[in-house]
Design a protein around this motif. Structure first.
Motif, short mmCIF file in Angstrom:
data_model
loop_
_atom_site.label_atom_id
_atom_site.label_comp_id
_atom_site.label_asym_id
_atom_site.label_seq_id
_atom_site.Cartn_x
_atom_site.Cartn_y
_atom_site.Cartn_z
N GLN A 126 0.81 -1.22 0.00
CA GLN A 126 0.00 0.00 0.00
C GLN A 126 0.84 1.27 0.00
O GLN A 126 0.50 2.25 -0.64
CB GLN A 126 -0.93 0.00 1.22
CG GLN A 126 -1.97 -1.11 1.19
CD GLN A 126 -2.72 -1.20 2.51
OE1 GLN A 126 -2.12 -1.22 3.57
NE2 GLN A 126 -4.03 -1.28 2.42
N ARG A 262 -2.81 0.46 8.54
CA ARG A 262 -4.24 0.20 8.70
C ARG A 262 -4.87 0.91 9.90
O ARG A 262 -6.01 1.38 9.80
CB ARG A 262 -4.50 -1.31 8.80
CG ARG A 262 -4.02 -2.06 7.56
CD ARG A 262 -4.30 -3.54 7.62
NE ARG A 262 -5.72 -3.84 7.58
CZ ARG A 262 -6.22 -5.05 7.29
NH1 ARG A 262 -5.40 -6.05 6.99
NH2 ARG A 262 -7.51 -5.25 7.28
N HIS A 287 0.78 11.66 -3.76
CA HIS A 287 0.51 11.23 -2.39
C HIS A 287 -0.38 12.23 -1.65
O HIS A 287 -1.21 11.83 -0.82
CB HIS A 287 1.84 11.03 -1.64
CG HIS A 287 2.51 9.73 -1.95
ND1 HIS A 287 3.41 9.60 -2.98
CD2 HIS A 287 2.40 8.50 -1.40
CE1 HIS A 287 3.84 8.35 -3.04
NE2 HIS A 287 3.24 7.67 -2.09
N MET A 290 -3.87 11.31 -2.69
CA MET A 290 -4.35 10.09 -2.03
C MET A 290 -4.67 10.35 -0.56
O MET A 290 -5.63 9.79 -0.03
CB MET A 290 -3.31 8.99 -2.18
CG MET A 290 -3.15 8.48 -3.61
SD MET A 290 -4.72 7.92 -4.35
CE MET A 290 -5.06 6.48 -3.36
N ARG A 292 -5.75 13.15 0.63
CA ARG A 292 -7.02 13.89 0.64
C ARG A 292 -8.21 12.96 0.41
O ARG A 292 -9.27 13.11 1.02
CB ARG A 292 -7.01 14.97 -0.42
CG ARG A 292 -6.09 16.15 -0.12
CD ARG A 292 -6.33 17.31 -1.08
NE ARG A 292 -5.45 18.43 -0.79
CZ ARG A 292 -4.33 18.70 -1.47
NH1 ARG A 292 -3.96 17.93 -2.49
NH2 ARG A 292 -3.59 19.74 -1.14
N LEU A 293 -8.02 11.98 -0.49
CA LEU A 293 -9.13 11.09 -0.85
C LEU A 293 -9.39 10.02 0.21
O LEU A 293 -10.55 9.70 0.50
CB LEU A 293 -8.83 10.43 -2.19
CG LEU A 293 -8.83 11.35 -3.42
CD1 LEU A 293 -8.43 10.57 -4.67
CD2 LEU A 293 -10.19 12.00 -3.61
N GLY A 294 -8.32 9.44 0.76
CA GLY A 294 -8.52 8.30 1.66
C GLY A 294 -7.95 8.45 3.04
O GLY A 294 -8.13 7.55 3.88
N GLY A 295 -7.26 9.54 3.32
CA GLY A 295 -6.60 9.67 4.60
C GLY A 295 -7.54 9.80 5.78
O GLY A 295 -7.17 9.48 6.91
N LYS A 297 -10.00 8.02 6.60
CA LYS A 297 -10.29 6.73 7.23
C LYS A 297 -9.14 6.27 8.12
O LYS A 297 -9.35 5.61 9.14
CB LYS A 297 -10.57 5.68 6.15
CG LYS A 297 -11.85 5.93 5.37
CD LYS A 297 -12.09 4.82 4.34
CE LYS A 297 -13.38 5.07 3.59
NZ LYS A 297 -13.64 4.01 2.57
N LEU A 298 -7.90 6.58 7.71
CA LEU A 298 -6.73 6.17 8.49
C LEU A 298 -6.47 7.11 9.66
O LEU A 298 -5.98 6.68 10.71
CB LEU A 298 -5.49 6.14 7.60
CG LEU A 298 -5.32 4.94 6.67
CD1 LEU A 298 -4.07 5.12 5.82
CD2 LEU A 298 -5.23 3.65 7.46
#
Length: 395
Positions: A126, A262, A287, A290, A292-295, A297-298
């Motif tokens: 990932q 995760r 990066h 990415m 901005r789009l998925g951070g 959740k983490l």
């Protein structure tokens, strides 16, 4: 500070002048993998403030063991730098430990020694998806021998440089943690399946390091109480693993949790999200996108709890006799007293010491001391900024 926290503690052949440890937090002060005066000054500052043992974060055992290029890796070319670091800490009255680490199948940059990063099992890398390293491979028998040798050689280098202790990183989703976690270890040979099989490689690393440094030199390890997600390492796994580490001759175990790819906020016990600052600090436009789009959740903002690992860590305390280092949400004299009264031998601090490197000296004279750290987690993003890891609140 409580009377117990002020007491010396003997760890193998090393006597610490109190019970406080600076936990490993990546320093952001090794550009190109080179340790210099800034890294030495960073750790000497904690010793000057009264911390008994400071831990140099992420001492990669090979160039390929780094998650990215600006991490220290151990070889003869850095001997002068790490020797100067040890001397600087000793000059301030402290002791220094080096955290031996390997990224395994979690890597951002193109590997040096292999076509792809290697872990217990192949799969998606990932961290490297946008950097040309989208896949990880599975280690073979020759890889086990090579990596075990690298751990031993790295341990020998740190001891020659004057380090006082070593910490083997078995947590947070790096190589040895990848073997411990059933989510990342899908092997069907003697290195996979049952917990004793998943512990086989970490125990081989411990044995190799012990053979090099001798019986009087302290070896600690950092291990997850739990990975923090379904299918990962559990508290029951941790208890069993710590029993095996005790049998294998470990000198102390530092209990942590979370998996960097995760569940990073599990490690921090909640608090503010470092995501906005991480986006600003990220040099790669891909990066940043990415993140901005998925951070979210983490790295969500979550309620913070003091001593957030204490109940889990007590399960391990009840199961083993080996010295244990409590880590997780201790930021006051009362917190340290609670952890020591619960039977833990040492207390590791991260954010609280970044906020105030003089914390130990303050505790000695201010028994009601409470750190001003707000657990905003801005320090997490600062590791990628000029100047390195620091408190971004207390400036």
């Amino acid at each position: 500070m409580t009377a117990a926290a002020l007491q010396p503690f003997k760890l193998a052949g090393l006597t610490l002048h109190n019970r406080i440890v600076k936990a490993a937090t990546f320093e952001g002060r090794t550009p190109g993998g080179e340790p210099g005066p800034e890294l030495a000054a960073f750790h000497a500052r904690f010793a000057k403030g009264g911390t008994a043992l400071t831990t140099v974060s992420y001492c990669a055992v090979s160039p390929d063991a780094r998650t990215f290029e600006d991490q220290l890796y151990l070889h003869e070319g850095v001997f002068g730098g790490i020797k100067a670091l040890a001397e600087a800490v000793h000059a301030e009255g402290g002791a220094v430990s080096g955290q031996l680490a390997h990224c395994g199948g979690f890597k951002r940059n193109t590997p040096v020694e292999a076509r792809r990063p290697l872990g217990p099992s192949g799969g998606i890398n990932q961290y490297g998806l946008l950097s040309g390293v989208p896949l990880s491979g599975a280690m073979g028998k020759e890889d086990f021998a090579r990596v075990v040798r690298q751990y031993g050689e790295s341990a020998h280098l740190l001891r020659r440089a004057g380090f006082d202790a070593l910490e083997i990183h078995m947590g947070h989703g790096y190589l040895l943690s990848q073997f411990l976690s059933p989510a990342s270890n899908r092997r069907t040979d003697e290195y996979g399946g049952s917990l004793p099989n998943r512990m086989r490689f970490p125990l081989q690393v411990l044995a190799a390091v012990r053979a090099v440094v001798g019986d009087d030199f302290p070896i600690l390890c950092k291990i997850n109480l739990a990975d923090g997600f379904d299918g990962g390492m559990t508290l029951d796994d941790c208890v069993q693993a710590c029993r095996l580490l005790e049998q294998g001759g470990i000198d102390a175990i530092e209990l942590s949790g979370g998996y960097v790819s995760r569940t990073p906020m599990y490690l921090f016990g909640g608090g503010g999200s470092p995501l906005p600052a991480m986006i600003r600090a990220e040099a790669s436009s891909l990066h940043r996108l990415m993140l901005r789009l998925g951070g979210g959740k983490l790295f969500p903002s979550l309620p913070y709890r003091d001593l957030y690992f204490l109940e889990q860590a007590r399960r391990v305390r009840d199961a083993v006799q080996v010295p244990l280092v409590y880590l997780g949400g201790a930021s006051s004299a009362a917190h340290i007293e609670t952890a020591l009264a619960a039977g833990f031998d040492l207390v590791a601090l991260g954010r609280a010491l970044l906020y105030d490197p003089d914390l130990c000296r303050r505790l000695a004279s201010e028994p009601e001391y409470q750190s001003g750290c707000t657990h905003c987690n801005g320090c997490v993003a600062s590791m990628a900024l000029p100047g390195g890891t620091r408190c971004t609140y207390n400036v």
